[in-house]
Design an enzyme around this catalytic site. Structure first.
Site, mmCIF file in Angstrom:
data_model
loop_
_atom_site.group_PDB
_atom_site.id
_atom_site.type_symbol
_atom_site.label_atom_id
_atom_site.label_comp_id
_atom_site.label_asym_id
_atom_site.label_seq_id
_atom_site.Cartn_x
_atom_site.Cartn_y
_atom_site.Cartn_z
ATOM 1 N N CYS A 1 0.936 -0.902 -0.033
ATOM 2 C CA CYS A 1 -0.392 0.082 0.214
ATOM 3 C C CYS A 1 0.472 0.928 -0.050
ATOM 4 C CB CYS A 1 -1.100 -0.176 1.389
ATOM 5 S SG CYS A 1 -1.924 -0.733 0.774
ATOM 6 N N TYR B 1 21.878 -6.380 -2.769
ATOM 7 C CA TYR B 1 21.121 -5.691 -2.440
ATOM 8 C C TYR B 1 19.628 -5.446 -3.096
ATOM 9 C CZ TYR B 1 25.622 -2.790 -1.514
ATOM 10 O OH TYR B 1 26.791 -2.123 -1.420
#
Length: 438
Positions: free
Chosen positions: A368, A396
């Site tokens: 969201c 990463y």
């Protein structure tokens, strides 16, 4: 780092893209990594899924070893922060790698994976008393010291423990790496290292303190550098300091040039490891001849980024008047680089036999946040339940994953010339509240 503004619409040819990736190829229209079918991987482990090639890791590490072979006493210290999975660390430790760490957690991982403490360099700007005690008791090879107060603290703790602490001072050379500002570390406004202007005074201060063994000088100017000139500029400034220190009676054992060499994610053209070595070797060979200095390097991304990928399933296709959204089961929780840095990473199909009309899609997750995207404006032929591969995700990726929105983190799998095994299990819901209480 690729610039999203260069790509209002990006179309990637899958065959051309994987041609430059080690141990990744298409066979019978299916994407393989280290001779393992991605179809087999998703059927066995589900998605989202991080997948690494053991042989790509080894090949990338050995390229550094071979490229700097003209020097003696070279230690390649893999930057653990880029990918700290135990299987990744064990693969590199077995090959002879040292390790660059920035926390005692990373030190514990290195030791758990079979790494040698004496091949560990401990970097980072915020080492605590307990961090220093733990590292000294483990017998690490060197502290890369980043502040005057840290020099004094390490001396005090080493004295209390009856030990001598090996140190190198990390110097900030004020060299512009011309990379993303979040991963620039060598400018005077960055938090890292001791100012070049104060370096000589810092070495003399350290030389007055007991229980310290001043063995090196270190610098690291940033990550994902595309050319060698900033490395050469930084080396020149460090050589000036070495020469001055030598005339003033302070001799060193090694120079540490950090890491930062870039990789190709989409269309970048970074220097190769051999080009990087060739740019530095004349000056490094001269230093070795004059002062007998060994070399430490701290590559991370360059070893593991293109040795891995993130596999994700297309759950929902949502065309609208303004945008076409492909909603996948990965998100910014699993791979935050696009949301955090605006990074442009390649998204390619794992099955080239999919029949669908090509459209321009934003590949997004279900978190969201409007920042939850993995790729924007990509020309892809998609159906629901297709699997996509995000390449370059070996660095990463999982290490920056989070449980935001109460999402379990994905599994990690290692492939090795046709074999595959889980090297980190997918988190369960129970794992998410382990240690909490009502």
């Amino acid at each position: 780092m690729a610039d999203s503004t260069k790509h209002p619409t990006l179309t990637i040819d899958p065959h051309t893209h994987v041609a430059d990736l080690p141990f990744i190829h298409y066979q019978d229209n299916t994407l393989f990594i280290d001779n393992v079918s991605t179809k087999t991987l998703t059927q066995t482990y589900g998605t989202p899924l991080y997948v690494y090639s053991k042989n790509a890791l080894l090949a990338n590490y050995r390229t550094y070893v071979a490229s700097f072979a003209p020097l003696s006493n070279v230690q390649i210290c893999y930057a653990v922060k880029s990918n700290s999975n135990l299987a990744v660390l064990a693969t590199l430790a077995h090959a002879g790698a040292g390790f660059d760490i920035v926390s005692v957690g990373e030190l514990a991982r290195v030791l758990k994976a079979g790494g040698q403490a004496q091949k560990v360099v401990y970097s980072g700007v915020g080492k605590t008393k307990n961090d220093i005690i733990t590292a000294l008791n483990a017998g690490i090879g060197c502290f890369n010291v980043e502040a005057m107060s840290e020099i004094e603290l390490i001396s005090q703790i080493a004295g209390r423990l009856g030990k001598t602490a090996p140190i190198a001072l990390r110097i900030n050379p004020d060299v512009d790496a011309k990379t993303h500002p979040y991963i620039s570390t060598g400018l005077k406004e960055d938090k890292f290292g001791i100012s070049h202007d104060n370096a000589i005074d810092a070495y003399h201060f350290a030389n007055t303190l007991p229980n310290l063994d001043i063995i090196g000088i270190d610098c690291h100017i940033g990550s994902q550098l595309s050319n060698t000139q900033p490395f050469v500029d930084a080396l020149d400034k460090i050589i000036e300091l070495i020469d001055t220190l030598h005339t003033q009676g302070i001799t060193l054992d090694h120079i540490d040039l950090g890491g930062g060499l870039g990789v190709r994610y989409v269309d970048e053209t970074p220097a190769s490891v051999s080009e990087y070595a060739n740019a530095l070797l004349p000056k490094l060979l001269d230093l070795q001849k004059k002062y007998g200095l060994g070399l430490h390097l701290e590559p991370g991304r360059n070893i593991c980024a293109n040795a891995g990928m993130l596999l994700t399933n297309v759950d929902v296709l949502k065309p609208t008047e303004h945008k076409n959204f492909a909603i996948v089961d990965a998100s910014m929780c699993e791979l935050i680089r696009p949301a955090l840095y605006g990074s442009v990473m390649a998204v390619i199909p794992t099955d080239l036999s999919t029949i669908a009309a090509a459209k321009v899609w934003d590949v997004v997750g279900s978190v969201c946040e409007s920042s939850d995207f993995l790729a924007k404006n990509r020309t892809l032929a998609l159906n629901v339940d297709d699997t996509l591969a995000i390449t370059g995700a070996g660095a990463y990726g999982f290490v920056m994953a989070s449980n935001y929105n109460t999402r379990p983190r994905p599994a990690e799998v290692m492939c090795d010339d046709g074999s595959h095994r889980v090297v980190r299990e997918r988190e369960s819901l129970d794992d998410l509240w382990r240690g909490e209480s009502v």
